[in-house]
Structure formats: C-alpha cells, structure tokens
Motif scaffolding. Structure first.
Motif, mmCIF file in Angstrom:
data_model
loop_
_atom_site.group_PDB
_atom_site.id
_atom_site.type_symbol
_atom_site.label_atom_id
_atom_site.label_comp_id
_atom_site.label_asym_id
_atom_site.label_seq_id
_atom_site.Cartn_x
_atom_site.Cartn_y
_atom_site.Cartn_z
ATOM 1 N N LYS A 94 22.639 2.214 14.388
ATOM 2 C CA LYS A 94 22.947 2.925 15.625
ATOM 3 C C LYS A 94 22.897 2.007 16.845
ATOM 4 O O LYS A 94 23.685 2.145 17.774
ATOM 5 C CB LYS A 94 21.957 4.084 15.795
ATOM 6 N N ALA A 95 21.992 1.036 16.843
ATOM 7 C CA ALA A 95 21.846 0.130 17.980
ATOM 8 C C ALA A 95 22.976 -0.891 18.050
ATOM 9 O O ALA A 95 23.393 -1.288 19.142
ATOM 10 C CB ALA A 95 20.499 -0.583 17.908
ATOM 11 N N THR A 96 23.488 -1.331 16.911
ATOM 12 C CA THR A 96 24.512 -2.373 16.913
ATOM 13 C C THR A 96 25.932 -1.830 16.821
ATOM 14 O O THR A 96 26.883 -2.608 16.825
ATOM 15 C CB THR A 96 24.283 -3.345 15.738
ATOM 16 N N ALA A 97 26.105 -0.517 16.722
ATOM 17 C CA ALA A 97 27.440 0.067 16.624
ATOM 18 C C ALA A 97 28.196 -0.113 17.940
ATOM 19 O O ALA A 97 27.656 0.133 19.017
ATOM 20 C CB ALA A 97 27.343 1.547 16.278
ATOM 21 N N ASP A 98 29.446 -0.544 17.833
ATOM 22 C CA ASP A 98 30.299 -0.747 19.009
ATOM 23 C C ASP A 98 31.148 0.508 19.205
ATOM 24 O O ASP A 98 32.283 0.583 18.750
ATOM 25 C CB ASP A 98 31.180 -1.978 18.795
ATOM 26 N N LYS A 99 30.560 1.506 19.879
ATOM 27 C CA LYS A 99 31.254 2.775 20.093
ATOM 28 C C LYS A 99 32.089 2.685 21.361
ATOM 29 O O LYS A 99 31.600 2.280 22.403
ATOM 30 C CB LYS A 99 30.255 3.922 20.187
ATOM 31 N N GLN A 100 33.368 3.077 21.241
ATOM 32 C CA GLN A 100 34.274 3.044 22.373
ATOM 33 C C GLN A 100 34.864 4.431 22.580
ATOM 34 O O GLN A 100 34.681 5.323 21.763
ATOM 35 C CB GLN A 100 35.385 2.028 22.117
ATOM 36 N N TRP A 101 35.583 4.599 23.690
ATOM 37 C CA TRP A 101 36.260 5.856 23.997
ATOM 38 C C TRP A 101 37.752 5.616 23.879
ATOM 39 O O TRP A 101 38.283 4.647 24.436
ATOM 40 C CB TRP A 101 35.914 6.320 25.407
ATOM 41 N N VAL A 102 38.450 6.504 23.151
ATOM 42 C CA VAL A 102 39.892 6.384 22.992
ATOM 43 C C VAL A 102 40.552 7.729 23.269
ATOM 44 O O VAL A 102 39.947 8.784 23.083
ATOM 45 C CB VAL A 102 40.280 5.895 21.573
ATOM 46 N N ASP A 139 34.319 5.833 16.960
ATOM 47 C CA ASP A 139 34.601 5.959 18.388
ATOM 48 C C ASP A 139 34.516 7.415 18.827
ATOM 49 O O ASP A 139 34.562 8.330 18.013
ATOM 50 C CB ASP A 139 36.005 5.434 18.688
ATOM 51 N N ASN A 140 34.397 7.609 20.130
ATOM 52 C CA ASN A 140 34.521 8.932 20.737
ATOM 53 C C ASN A 140 36.012 9.151 21.005
ATOM 54 O O ASN A 140 36.630 8.363 21.713
ATOM 55 C CB ASN A 140 33.733 9.014 22.040
ATOM 56 N N VAL A 141 36.577 10.200 20.438
ATOM 57 C CA VAL A 141 38.023 10.415 20.498
ATOM 58 C C VAL A 141 38.331 11.628 21.376
ATOM 59 O O VAL A 141 37.755 12.694 21.204
ATOM 60 C CB VAL A 141 38.607 10.626 19.087
ATOM 61 N N ILE A 142 39.260 11.424 22.326
ATOM 62 C CA ILE A 142 39.733 12.485 23.206
ATOM 63 C C ILE A 142 41.173 12.787 22.790
ATOM 64 O O ILE A 142 42.025 11.901 22.814
ATOM 65 C CB ILE A 142 39.692 12.042 24.677
ATOM 66 N N ASN A 161 31.656 13.862 18.465
ATOM 67 C CA ASN A 161 32.377 12.765 19.104
ATOM 68 C C ASN A 161 33.850 13.092 19.331
ATOM 69 O O ASN A 161 34.620 12.239 19.711
ATOM 70 C CB ASN A 161 32.272 11.493 18.258
ATOM 71 N N LEU A 162 34.244 14.338 19.070
ATOM 72 C CA LEU A 162 35.628 14.769 19.262
ATOM 73 C C LEU A 162 35.722 15.681 20.475
ATOM 74 O O LEU A 162 34.937 16.617 20.623
ATOM 75 C CB LEU A 162 36.124 15.523 18.017
ATOM 76 N N TYR A 163 36.696 15.396 21.344
ATOM 77 C CA TYR A 163 36.938 16.201 22.544
ATOM 78 C C TYR A 163 38.422 16.540 22.563
ATOM 79 O O TYR A 163 39.265 15.649 22.617
ATOM 80 C CB TYR A 163 36.555 15.421 23.805
ATOM 81 N N VAL A 164 38.755 17.830 22.503
ATOM 82 C CA VAL A 164 40.149 18.264 22.424
ATOM 83 C C VAL A 164 40.488 19.075 23.668
ATOM 84 O O VAL A 164 39.726 19.958 24.075
ATOM 85 C CB VAL A 164 40.388 19.121 21.150
ATOM 86 N N TYR A 165 41.649 18.774 24.277
ATOM 87 C CA TYR A 165 42.112 19.467 25.475
ATOM 88 C C TYR A 165 43.557 19.919 25.277
ATOM 89 O O TYR A 165 44.356 19.207 24.670
ATOM 90 C CB TYR A 165 42.008 18.562 26.705
#
Length: 147
Positions: free
Chosen positions: A13-21, A57-60, A126-130
């Motif tokens: 969890k500490a070394t994960a490279d989480k990004q927003w897309v 990743d966090n996905v929008i 981690n999923l955001y839907v609009y």
C-alpha cells in the motif's frame, strides 16, 4: 551470484503508484469499457501488479449516459435481484435501469468484473461515474486515457 537479484518485487500500500485517470464513455460498448476500467482499477496494466494489494488507479468515467450496447441488449438483457422476501425477485432491463440513472449500468458492469471479496469491495471505491462530461475531481489533476 547474489540471491537478492532473484527476489520478486512486491508492491504494498505504501509503495503503490496510484494515479487519477479520466475515461470518456461516449460511444463505447458497455462490456468492453467495463473490462478496461476494471483492469485499471485492479492495476493489471502496471508492471508492479500485485494481486492481493490495491495498486490500481482511481478511475473517473464521464458521459456514462452515452454508452452503447450491441444487438438487442437494451430490451432483452435482464438484471435480476432479490429483496430477500418470498416472491421478492425483481427483474429490470437496461432501458429501465438507464431511465433511473445511467451511472448504475457502468458501476454494475465494472463491479461484476472485480474480485468477489473484501479487496474487490475496496477497489470499487476507486471508481467514480458521472452522467455528463463534468466531474468534481479537477483538484487531483487526472490524465485523459483513450480506450
């Protein structure tokens, strides 16, 4: 030879490279879109993928109201749920679900492609839907991803 060179690097969890897309769902087929989004949420597109860690990743997803289905799935496909009471089986078509909210279609398709355990339930957050083209995550500076 040094034995350290043989060790597999495990992401935590500490070394994960989480990004927003950001993914635009306009004109995309629902199942194909959902499988790609599920891969990104899971982190399978990254070289440091670890199956038991949230390293995705966090996905929008925007424009979920413009998603497509092939064939006659809008009328023939059925979503079955049960209230838990006798005679409580409920059946809806994608048209009926979309009339309520088109975000439910995408969320349900992606959730079905995630693991059925506590990690899968955490990954779903981690999923955001609009429905429209606007989203409220500009502060995270998400990058656009073409599918």
């Amino acid at each position: 030879m040094d034995s350290i060179s043989y060790k597999t690097a495990m992401t935590n969890k500490a070394t994960a490279d989480k990004q927003w897309v950001v993914v635009d769902a306009e004109g995309k087929v629902l199942g194909r879109l959902a499988s790609e989004v599920a891969k990104m949420i899971r982190g399978k597109h990254k070289p440091g993928y670890t199956p038991n860690v949230d390293c995705g990743d966090n996905v929008i997803v925007v424009n979920s109201d413009k998603v497509k289905m092939t064939g006659k799935k809008w009328t023939d496909k059925k979503y079955v749920s049960h209230t838990g009471y006798p005679g409580g089986q409920r059946v809806q078509t994608p048209n009926e679900v979309k009339a309520k909210s088109s975000t439910i279609l995408v969320e349900r398709a992606v959730r079905g492609m995630l693991p059925k355990n506590r990690l899968g339930r955490a990954l779903f957050n981690n999923l955001y839907v609009y429905e429209g083209a606007e989203h409220k995550h500009e502060a995270q500076t998400p990058k656009e991803v073409k599918l």
